[in-house]
Write an enzyme that holds these catalytic residues in place. Structure first.
Site, PDB file in Angstrom:
ATOM      1  N   LYS A  13      -4.162   1.777  -7.147  1.00 18.36           N
ATOM      2  CA  LYS A  13      -4.117   1.934  -5.821  1.00 18.36           C
ATOM      3  C   LYS A  13      -3.085   2.458  -4.968  1.00 18.36           C
ATOM      4  CE  LYS A  13      -4.261  -2.812  -5.401  1.00 18.36           C
ATOM      5  NZ  LYS A  13      -3.884  -2.978  -6.701  1.00 18.36           N
ATOM      6  N   ARG A  88      -6.139  -9.963  -0.774  1.00 19.46           N
ATOM      7  CA  ARG A  88      -6.319 -10.294  -2.314  1.00 19.46           C
ATOM      8  C   ARG A  88      -7.059 -11.359  -2.811  1.00 19.46           C
ATOM      9  NH1 ARG A  88      -1.233  -7.042  -3.931  1.00 19.46           N
ATOM     10  NH2 ARG A  88      -1.118  -6.754  -6.089  1.00 19.46           N
ATOM     11  N   ARG A 123       5.406   1.333 -16.505  1.00 17.20           N
ATOM     12  CA  ARG A 123       5.570   1.912 -15.177  1.00 17.20           C
ATOM     13  C   ARG A 123       7.218   1.676 -14.748  1.00 17.20           C
ATOM     14  NH1 ARG A 123       2.259  -0.113  -9.970  1.00 17.20           N
ATOM     15  NH2 ARG A 123       3.336  -2.286 -10.474  1.00 17.20           N
ATOM     16  N   ARG A 156       9.970  -2.780 -12.460  1.00 17.81           N
ATOM     17  CA  ARG A 156       9.917  -4.240 -11.447  1.00 17.81           C
ATOM     18  C   ARG A 156       9.981  -5.302 -12.495  1.00 17.81           C
ATOM     19  NH1 ARG A 156       4.592  -2.680  -7.794  1.00 17.81           N
ATOM     20  NH2 ARG A 156       3.918  -4.940  -8.274  1.00 17.81           N
ATOM     21  N   ARG A 167      -0.589 -11.710 -13.950  1.00 21.23           N
ATOM     22  CA  ARG A 167      -1.060 -11.110 -12.577  1.00 21.23           C
ATOM     23  C   ARG A 167      -2.270 -10.650 -12.941  1.00 21.23           C
ATOM     24  NH1 ARG A 167       2.952  -6.336 -11.920  1.00 21.23           N
ATOM     25  NH2 ARG A 167       1.905  -5.706 -10.142  1.00 21.23           N
TER      26      ARG A 167
HETATM   27  P1  AMP Z   1       1.674  -5.009  -5.576  1.00 22.89           P
HETATM   28  O1  AMP Z   1       2.815  -4.246  -5.259  1.00 22.89           O
HETATM   29  O2  AMP Z   1       0.599  -4.672  -4.734  1.00 22.89           O
HETATM   30  O3  AMP Z   1       1.430  -5.128  -6.939  1.00 22.89           O
HETATM   31  O4  AMP Z   1       2.352  -6.406  -5.134  1.00 22.89           O
HETATM   32  C1  AMP Z   1       3.379  -6.885  -5.861  1.00 22.89           C
HETATM   33  C2  AMP Z   1       3.159  -8.564  -5.565  1.00 22.89           C
HETATM   34  O5  AMP Z   1       3.461  -8.903  -4.000  1.00 22.89           O
HETATM   35  C3  AMP Z   1       2.237  -9.357  -5.926  1.00 22.89           C
HETATM   36  O6  AMP Z   1       2.214  -9.527  -7.582  1.00 22.89           O
HETATM   37  C4  AMP Z   1       2.375 -10.549  -5.121  1.00 22.89           C
HETATM   38  O7  AMP Z   1       3.276 -11.629  -5.684  1.00 22.89           O
HETATM   39  C5  AMP Z   1       2.585  -9.988  -3.698  1.00 22.89           C
HETATM   40  N1  AMP Z   1       1.451  -9.374  -2.840  1.00 22.89           N
HETATM   41  C6  AMP Z   1       1.464  -8.275  -2.503  1.00 22.89           C
HETATM   42  N2  AMP Z   1       0.121  -8.118  -1.684  1.00 22.89           N
HETATM   43  C7  AMP Z   1      -0.279  -9.392  -1.453  1.00 22.89           C
HETATM   44  C8  AMP Z   1      -1.323 -10.096  -1.057  1.00 22.89           C
HETATM   45  N3  AMP Z   1      -2.257  -9.344  -0.427  1.00 22.89           N
HETATM   46  N4  AMP Z   1      -1.542 -11.264  -1.240  1.00 22.89           N
HETATM   47  C9  AMP Z   1      -0.790 -12.130  -1.861  1.00 22.89           C
HETATM   48  N5  AMP Z   1       0.241 -11.762  -2.476  1.00 22.89           N
HETATM   49  C10 AMP Z   1       0.515 -10.131  -2.472  1.00 22.89           C
END
Ligand code: AMP
Length: 210
Positions: A13, A88, A123, A156, A167
């Site tokens: 994404k 999400r 990654r 990360r 996840r």
């Molecule tokens: P990402 O970089 O998009 O994979 O987001 C990393 C982490 O941030 C996720 O695993 C969640 O812990 C938190 N996070 C990001 N966006 C959301 C969302 N829309 N709702 C809830 N948690 C989020």
């Protein structure tokens, strides 16, 4: 154009959103990046989110909805935006609708779980600007250093294999139902994302033009 990118963690994404953002000249809004930035700056929101994020869990809806409300109120969002990582959950999508925001299109990037696990565990990301790399498929010009901002590349915490699996499970139960939600609104396009970045970009652009 107001867009949403859906897909499992590691579906690509962020990369797709960056390309679309540049081509359509609209801001890319990544809740994950906003939360990581808050964490680096040590804000209260960042500290609240840390334990959820490190464990691969979703940050509570009220926190992320607050983040998005503030961000979408900024003047650069007036002509459109691309949401990467939000919504999400169904309540997050409903919150967006309740804000009176009319989304034009939702692109769902589909990648099988086994490909996701390989991708995410390899990654690396720039700790300064968040640009993603991969130890095999997407190496930087100089090992360990970001091509864009010379920041250090790190893994990360939530990309460790057990956390990736957690996840993915959360993705299937909490986020995947959004496909049906947007299909019912006639806004969903599905794009295959397991091939090269370029292939996926081509499919995404085609879906946007349709
Ligand atoms: P990402 O970089 O998009 O994979 O987001 C990393 C982490 O941030 C996720 O695993 C969640 O812990 C938190 N996070 C990001 N966006 C959301 C969302 N829309 N709702 C809830 N948690 C989020």
């Amino acid at each position: 154009m107001k867009l949403i990118l859906l897909g499992a963690p590691g579906a690509g994404k962020g990369t797709q959103a960056a390309v679309i953002s540049e081509r359509l000249n609209i801001p890319q809004i990544s809740t994950g990046n906003i939360i990581r930035e808050a964490l680096r700056s040590g804000t209260e929101m960042g500290l609240k989110a840390k334990s959820f994020m490190d464990a691969g869990k979703l940050v509570p809806d009220d926190v992320v909805i607050g983040i998005i409300k503030d961000r979408l109120a900024q003047p650069d969002c007036e002509n459109g935006f691309i949401l990467d990582g939000f919504p999400r959950t169904i309540p997050q999508a409903e919150a967006l609708d309740n804000m009176g925001i009319v989304i034009d299109k939702v692109i769902d990037i589909e990648v099988p779980d086994d490909v996701i696990v390989t991708r995410l565990s390899g990654r690396r990301v720039c700790e300064k600007c968040g640009r993603p790399y991969h130890i095999v498929d997407l190496k930087p010009k100089v090992e360990g250093i970001c091509d864009d901002c010379t920041g250090a590349l790190i893994q990360r915490k939530d990309d460790h294999i057990d956390t990736v699996k957690a996840r993915l499970e959360i993705y299937h139960t909490e986020t995947e139902p959004l496909k049906g939600y947007y299909e019912r609104q006639n806004k969903l396009s599905v794009v295959e994302g397991q091939n090269s970045v370029e292939d996926t970009i081509a499919l995404t652009m085609k879906a946007l033009e349709a």
